[in-house]
Structures are given as C-alpha cells and as structure tokens.
Design an enzyme around this catalytic site. Structure first.
Site, PDB file in Angstrom:
ATOM      1  N   THR A 236     -15.013   0.203   3.609  1.00 26.23           N
ATOM      2  CA  THR A 236     -15.914  -0.738   4.300  1.00 26.23           C
ATOM      3  C   THR A 236     -16.715  -1.533   3.254  1.00 26.23           C
ATOM      4  O   THR A 236     -16.820  -1.135   2.093  1.00 26.23           O
ATOM      5  CB  THR A 236     -16.920   0.026   5.191  1.00 26.23           C
ATOM      6  OG1 THR A 236     -17.772   0.804   4.339  1.00 26.23           O
ATOM      7  CG2 THR A 236     -16.224   0.925   6.193  1.00 26.23           C
TER       8      THR A 236
ATOM      9  N   ALA B 262      -4.014   8.072   4.297  1.00 22.66           N
ATOM     10  CA  ALA B 262      -5.123   8.844   3.727  1.00 22.66           C
ATOM     11  C   ALA B 262      -6.123   9.227   4.828  1.00 22.66           C
ATOM     12  O   ALA B 262      -6.494  10.385   4.975  1.00 22.66           O
ATOM     13  CB  ALA B 262      -5.814   8.033   2.638  1.00 22.66           C
TER      14      ALA B 262
ATOM     15  N   ARG C 134     -22.223   1.067  -8.538  1.00 20.82           N
ATOM     16  CA  ARG C 134     -21.988   2.168  -9.485  1.00 20.82           C
ATOM     17  C   ARG C 134     -21.438   1.611 -10.808  1.00 20.82           C
ATOM     18  O   ARG C 134     -21.849   2.004 -11.892  1.00 20.82           O
ATOM     19  CB  ARG C 134     -21.002   3.155  -8.861  1.00 20.82           C
ATOM     20  CG  ARG C 134     -20.968   4.490  -9.573  1.00 20.82           C
ATOM     21  CD  ARG C 134     -19.922   5.407  -8.989  1.00 20.82           C
ATOM     22  NE  ARG C 134     -20.139   5.734  -7.599  1.00 20.82           N
ATOM     23  CZ  ARG C 134     -19.170   5.835  -6.691  1.00 20.82           C
ATOM     24  NH1 ARG C 134     -17.920   5.584  -7.008  1.00 20.82           N
ATOM     25  NH2 ARG C 134     -19.452   6.169  -5.452  1.00 20.82           N
TER      26      ARG C 134
ATOM     27  N   LYS D 172      -9.597  17.010  -7.759  1.00 24.75           N
ATOM     28  CA  LYS D 172      -8.515  17.417  -8.671  1.00 24.75           C
ATOM     29  C   LYS D 172      -7.456  18.279  -7.972  1.00 24.75           C
ATOM     30  O   LYS D 172      -6.452  18.652  -8.580  1.00 24.75           O
ATOM     31  CB  LYS D 172      -9.097  18.167  -9.873  1.00 24.75           C
ATOM     32  CG  LYS D 172      -9.871  17.249 -10.807  1.00 24.75           C
ATOM     33  CD  LYS D 172     -10.146  17.943 -12.142  1.00 24.75           C
ATOM     34  CE  LYS D 172     -10.532  16.975 -13.229  1.00 24.75           C
ATOM     35  NZ  LYS D 172     -11.754  16.236 -13.024  1.00 24.75           N
TER      36      LYS D 172
ATOM     37  N   ARG E  51      -7.709  -3.610  -2.316  1.00 25.06           N
ATOM     38  CA  ARG E  51      -8.942  -4.387  -2.070  1.00 25.06           C
ATOM     39  C   ARG E  51      -8.735  -5.836  -2.471  1.00 25.06           C
ATOM     40  O   ARG E  51      -9.245  -6.752  -1.819  1.00 25.06           O
ATOM     41  CB  ARG E  51     -10.117  -3.746  -2.817  1.00 25.06           C
ATOM     42  CG  ARG E  51     -10.549  -2.500  -2.077  1.00 25.06           C
ATOM     43  CD  ARG E  51     -11.371  -1.530  -2.868  1.00 25.06           C
ATOM     44  NE  ARG E  51     -11.447  -0.291  -2.074  1.00 25.06           N
ATOM     45  CZ  ARG E  51     -11.838   0.881  -2.520  1.00 25.06           C
ATOM     46  NH1 ARG E  51     -12.203   1.017  -3.791  1.00 25.06           N
ATOM     47  NH2 ARG E  51     -11.865   1.929  -1.719  1.00 25.06           N
TER      48      ARG E  51
ATOM     49  N   ASP F  46       0.831  -1.214   0.000  1.00 28.57           N
ATOM     50  CA  ASP F  46       0.000   0.000   0.000  1.00 28.57           C
ATOM     51  C   ASP F  46       0.867   1.266   0.000  1.00 28.57           C
ATOM     52  O   ASP F  46       0.532   2.252  -0.652  1.00 28.57           O
ATOM     53  CB  ASP F  46      -0.908   0.037   1.238  1.00 28.57           C
ATOM     54  CG  ASP F  46      -2.037  -0.981   1.153  1.00 28.57           C
ATOM     55  OD1 ASP F  46      -2.247  -1.559   0.069  1.00 28.57           O
ATOM     56  OD2 ASP F  46      -2.708  -1.208   2.184  1.00 28.57           O
TER      57      ASP F  46
HETATM   58  C1  LIG Z   1      -6.899  -1.552  11.744  1.00 32.72           C
HETATM   59  C2  LIG Z   1      -7.111  -0.507  10.691  1.00 32.72           C
HETATM   60  C3  LIG Z   1      -6.088  -0.250   9.788  1.00 32.72           C
HETATM   61  C4  LIG Z   1      -6.219   0.782   8.862  1.00 32.72           C
HETATM   62  N1  LIG Z   1      -5.147   1.114   8.054  1.00 32.72           N
HETATM   63  C5  LIG Z   1      -5.227   2.245   7.286  1.00 32.72           C
HETATM   64  C6  LIG Z   1      -4.064   2.699   6.565  1.00 32.72           C
HETATM   65  O1  LIG Z   1      -2.999   2.078   6.589  1.00 32.72           O
HETATM   66  N2  LIG Z   1      -4.180   3.844   5.857  1.00 32.72           N
HETATM   67  C7  LIG Z   1      -5.331   4.568   5.783  1.00 32.72           C
HETATM   68  O2  LIG Z   1      -5.350   5.598   5.129  1.00 32.72           O
HETATM   69  N3  LIG Z   1      -6.454   4.138   6.464  1.00 32.72           N
HETATM   70  C8  LIG Z   1      -6.413   3.010   7.201  1.00 32.72           C
HETATM   71  N4  LIG Z   1      -7.530   2.578   7.892  1.00 32.72           N
HETATM   72  C9  LIG Z   1      -8.781   3.324   7.780  1.00 32.72           C
HETATM   73  C10 LIG Z   1      -9.905   2.581   7.091  1.00 32.72           C
HETATM   74  O3  LIG Z   1      -9.697   2.503   5.717  1.00 32.72           O
HETATM   75  C11 LIG Z   1     -11.202   3.282   7.491  1.00 32.72           C
HETATM   76  O4  LIG Z   1     -11.443   2.950   8.846  1.00 32.72           O
HETATM   77  C12 LIG Z   1     -12.380   2.904   6.637  1.00 32.72           C
HETATM   78  O5  LIG Z   1     -12.217   3.391   5.334  1.00 32.72           O
HETATM   79  C13 LIG Z   1     -13.709   3.402   7.208  1.00 32.72           C
HETATM   80  O6  LIG Z   1     -13.642   4.728   7.618  1.00 32.72           O
HETATM   81  P1  LIG Z   1     -14.173   5.126   9.086  1.00 32.72           P
HETATM   82  O7  LIG Z   1     -13.533   4.203  10.047  1.00 32.72           O
HETATM   83  O8  LIG Z   1     -13.969   6.577   9.273  1.00 32.72           O
HETATM   84  O9  LIG Z   1     -15.718   4.786   9.050  1.00 32.72           O
HETATM   85  P2  LIG Z   1     -16.911   5.746   8.550  1.00 32.72           P
HETATM   86  O10 LIG Z   1     -16.592   6.244   7.190  1.00 32.72           O
HETATM   87  O11 LIG Z   1     -17.209   6.733   9.614  1.00 32.72           O
HETATM   88  O12 LIG Z   1     -18.097   4.712   8.436  1.00 32.72           O
HETATM   89  C14 LIG Z   1     -18.927   4.346   9.548  1.00 32.72           C
HETATM   90  C15 LIG Z   1     -20.045   3.447   9.026  1.00 32.72           C
HETATM   91  O13 LIG Z   1     -20.859   4.145   8.072  1.00 32.72           O
HETATM   92  C16 LIG Z   1     -20.898   3.428   6.857  1.00 32.72           C
HETATM   93  N5  LIG Z   1     -20.952   4.374   5.726  1.00 32.72           N
HETATM   94  C17 LIG Z   1     -20.228   5.515   5.573  1.00 32.72           C
HETATM   95  N6  LIG Z   1     -20.528   6.091   4.411  1.00 32.72           N
HETATM   96  C18 LIG Z   1     -21.444   5.319   3.795  1.00 32.72           C
HETATM   97  C19 LIG Z   1     -22.145   5.378   2.543  1.00 32.72           C
HETATM   98  N7  LIG Z   1     -21.955   6.382   1.678  1.00 32.72           N
HETATM   99  N8  LIG Z   1     -23.024   4.395   2.255  1.00 32.72           N
HETATM  100  C20 LIG Z   1     -23.224   3.366   3.125  1.00 32.72           C
HETATM  101  N9  LIG Z   1     -22.590   3.258   4.310  1.00 32.72           N
HETATM  102  C21 LIG Z   1     -21.711   4.210   4.646  1.00 32.72           C
HETATM  103  C22 LIG Z   1     -19.624   2.599   6.842  1.00 32.72           C
HETATM  104  O14 LIG Z   1     -19.740   1.477   5.979  1.00 32.72           O
HETATM  105  C23 LIG Z   1     -19.505   2.220   8.296  1.00 32.72           C
HETATM  106  O15 LIG Z   1     -20.312   1.102   8.577  1.00 32.72           O
HETATM  107  C24 LIG Z   1      -7.432   1.519   8.788  1.00 32.72           C
HETATM  108  C25 LIG Z   1      -8.483   1.202   9.657  1.00 32.72           C
HETATM  109  C26 LIG Z   1      -8.335   0.213  10.598  1.00 32.72           C
HETATM  110  C27 LIG Z   1      -9.470  -0.070  11.535  1.00 32.72           C
END
Ligand SMILES: Cc1cc2nc3c(=O)[nH]c(=O)nc-3n(C[C@H](O)[C@H](O)[C@H](O)COP(=O)(O)OP(=O)(O)OC[C@H]3O[C@@H](n4cnc5c(N)ncnc54)[C@H](O)[C@@H]3O)c2cc1C
Length: 382
Positions: free
Chosen positions: A364, A122, A374, A176, A240, A91
């Site tokens: 997620t 990110a 999409r 952008k 992914r 990554d």
């Molecule tokens: C152990 C761990 C390692 C990670 N490593 C990295 C890393 O190396 N680098 C990095 O950049 N990030 C990393 N992440 C971050 C990870 O990618 C995010 O936690 C993830 O993308 C979800 O964001 P959030 O936790 O803010 O949840 P949120 O975005 O707040 O989501 C909360 C809930 O709402 C739902 N939701 C939100 N928006 C929508 C929508 N439009 N439609 C339907 N449902 C929705 C989600 O599915 C979830 O169930 C890591 C996370 C964890 C827990």
C-alpha cells in the site's frame, strides 16, 4: 524526453498499434463483464511481448526495465487490466529468473513467453502488509515439500499454469526461514477458492488458493531454503516500478480523454477548454503526470543500472507518487467531464476505479512511505 534506439522504437510502436486497434475496443467490455481477455494474452504472445523482461534465450526480448515500463504505460493508457496481464506474468516469473537454478529456468520460463500464465502468491487473509505473519508452511518429506496454507487476492491465481508460492520452511527463523516454490497447475492439493468481484481492474482474475497437503518436488524449490523473503523483496521492488508505470499510463489515458472532451463540449457558447477553471485543472493534471513519469523512469534506470542504494527508495517513491497522481488525475478527469464523466459511456470512470488499485497492491502507499522513509533515514551511503 527519452532517446530510444531503433529496436526499442519499433517495439513501442507495435505496442501502441496493438493497444489502439485491439485492446482499446475490448476495454469497456471486459470491465463490464468482469471477463479475463484470453484473446489479449494470445495477441501479446504472438507479438513477443507477454514476457518482455525475459532474456532471449528463454524466449523473451531481453527488454530493459525502462522499456518494459514504457510498454506498460502505453497499454495502461487504454486498458490497465490488460497491462496487468504483463505485470502478473512478470511477478510470477521474476522469482524464478532472479534466483532459480538453470534447470528450473529452462523448465518453466520459455513456456511463459509462449502463452502460459504465471502468478505470485504471497498474501494471505491474515498477512497483507505484515507479510512475515504468513501462516503457510512447507515441511520437507521424502524429497518433496508438503505445503499447507491459504493465499488470497492472487492475480491470475486460478488460471495460472505456474505459481511462485511463498511459505515458511522454518517458521522459527522468521524472514530467514521463508522459502519459495514453483507450484504447478494440476498439482494434487492445489484447491481454488472464489475469484473476487472487484471495484476496478475487472478484466483480471484474483483468486483464493488453498494448499491442502500440496506436494511440491524438491527440484521446484527456487533457490535455497531460507531464500524466500529476499526473493520476495527483490521481486516486489521491480513490481512497484511496474505499478508506477501502469499508474502513469492510466493518468495519461485520462488526460487524453479529458482534453478531447473539453475541446468538444460547448457550454455558454464555447468549448469548456476555453474556461480558465478547466485549463488550470488540466494544467495540473499534465504537470503532475509528467512529474510522476520522470520519477518512474528514474526508478527504472536505477533498476537497469543495478544501483542497489537507490532501487528500493526510488521504486517505492515512484509507486506512491504515480498512483496518488493517477487517483487524483482520474478523479479530476471525471470532474472536467461533468455528468458525462460519471457515465460508463466514457472511459474515465473506469480509469478512476482502476487507479484506486494502484494505491493498494504491491504494497500500500502507506507502506511505500514507510519503505522510502526507512531508506532516507537509515541508509548511510547514498
Ligand atoms: C486486486 C488485487 C490484486 C492483488 N494481487 C496480488 C498478487 O498477485 N499476489 C499477492 O501476493 N498479493 C496480491 N494482492 C495483495 C496486496 O498486495 C495486498 O492487498 C496489500 O499488500 C495490502 O494488504 P492488505 O490488503 O491485507 O491490507 P492491510 O495490510 O490489512 O492494510 C490495511 C490498511 O492498514 C495500513 N497499514 C498496514 N500496516 C501499516 C503500517 N505498518 N504503517 C502504516 N499503515 C499500515 C495499510 O496501508 C492499509 O491502509 C492483491 C490485492 C488486490 C486488491
């Protein structure tokens, strides 16, 4: 199922051997202590598999995505947190490999094959799924960029030698206006916050990072200003696939443990594996995992063949199918093993905790369904 060539077979056999002899015996311990396994990083580097996707000229083995997926699967069968070392490394590395100029690649990529670590930064406290709401800013000044902002949950964050970090260089332009930079360990203004205490995948480090007037030289910019969002999406699609492969490996590991246990556990005068209720559960576990594996391999093939129309859809579908499968299969593994399955003496409770993360990170599973839908409804040519 898959025809491997001689070289691929040798690589996978080496990974299998390392996994069983070196990684499996450490899995419970690193989980229990929440300890990052530096010894495992050394083993991966010594065996040339810390950065399999890197082309040979940068010190990698130029593995195809399919082979890398199989490597991740093999390691995840015994320790998903150890496979995460390779995923986090990929990554952090792919943003440079995909869009960096040659000078940047030569400066940063070879060291990643040798044992230095990278990270992908990110996510922010207010920007998870909605990554465009990112608040980190990069302001150009005298041949450098000054970064200010905060990142969270970053895998390898506080131990990485280099971090691919995303920021807005022109926030008004939204997607952008995002740019990605290589942030080097030891840079003034790179401040480490807490390392998280997690439910699973406890042998990996997840950190808060603060950028406080962090100066990044212009030559550390990956690609051009404004390339950041495209770069992030390209890297995430690949990631992914990696998560899907990790999930398939976790599910397979749980199945192996379950079958072994069910054959040995005697109740009512015979092994529980003779009970139809148990056999049907295991049949479902195996069928679901095989299906997830096939979808994952198909996503890998599309990445290898650069099938642009299919990559996004298949990587997101593989990710949510494989991780939902891993969650179900590991939960059922605990059920088949009864009270013993719930105990830390057996690995399936760890696998169940590890599986949960595969439904959350790299987007997620709700977001993965948004992406797949999409592609299904909006893409005209398939
Ligand atoms: C152990 C761990 C390692 C990670 N490593 C990295 C890393 O190396 N680098 C990095 O950049 N990030 C990393 N992440 C971050 C990870 O990618 C995010 O936690 C993830 O993308 C979800 O964001 P959030 O936790 O803010 O949840 P949120 O975005 O707040 O989501 C909360 C809930 O709402 C739902 N939701 C939100 N928006 C929508 C929508 N439009 N439609 C339907 N449902 C929705 C989600 O599915 C979830 O169930 C890591 C996370 C964890 C827990």
């Amino acid at each position: 199922m898959i025809e491997l060539n001689e070289e691929q077979r040798i690589i996978l056999n080496t990974v299998k051997q390392i996994s069983l002899e070196k990684i499996k015996p450490r899995a419970a311990e690193i989980d229990e202590k929440g300890e990052f396994p530096w010894d495992t990083v050394k083993i991966f580097a010594e065996n040339g598999i810390l950065t399999p996707l890197l082309p040979e000229k940068y010190g990698g083995i130029g593995a195809e995505y399919l082979l890398f997926a199989m490597i991740l699967e093999e390691i995840s069968k015994v320790c998903a947190a150890s496979a995460l070392i390779l995923i986090a490394q990929a990554d952090g590395m792919l943003p440079i490999l995909y869009m960096g100029d040659e000078a940047l690649k030569e400066r940063f990529l070879p060291q990643l094959a040798e044992g230095k670590l990278s990270a992908f930064a990110a996510t922010e406290p207010g920007a998870g799924s909605d990554i465009l709401s990112m608040r980190t800013r990069a302001v150009k000044k005298d041949g450098s960029y000054i970064l200010n902002g905060q990142k969270c949950f970053i895998t390898n964050g506080s131990i990485a030698d280099i971090i691919s970090a995303y920021a807005y260089s022109d926030p008004d332009k939204k997607a952008k206006g995002m740019t990605v930079f290589v942030v080097e360990k030891g840079s003034k203004g790179l401040v480490y916050g807490k390392n998280e205490n997690k439910m699973g995948m406890r042998g990996s480090i997840n950190s808060e990072l603060f950028f406080e007037d962090l100066m990044v030289p212009e030559e550390n910019r990956i690609g051009e200003e404004g390339d950041g969002f495209g770069n992030m999406m390209a890297s995430l699609k690949s990631s992914r696939l990696f998560t899907a492969a990790q999930a398939v490996g976790i599910a397979q590991g749980a199945i192996d443990e379950t079958i072994n246990y069910a054959n040995q556990r005697i109740q009512f005068g015979g092994p529980i594996s003779k009970l139809q209720a148990i056999q049907f559960m295991v049949a479902d576990m195996v069928a679901q995992t095989e299906a997830a594996r096939l979808l994952t391999y198909q996503a890998a093939r599309y990445l290898d063949k650069k099938k642009k129309n299919q990559i996004s859809k298949f990587c997101s579908m593989a990710k949510f199918i494989a991780s939902d499968t891993a969650m179900k299969v590991t939960t059922d593994a605990v059920q088949v093993m009864g009270g013993y399955g719930y105990m830390k003496e057996f690995p399936v409770e760890r696998m169940m905790r590890d599986a949960k993360l595969t439904q959350i990170y790299t987007g997620t599973n709700q977001i993965m369904r948004v992406v797949a839908a999409r592609e299904i409804f909006e893409r005209k040519i398939d």
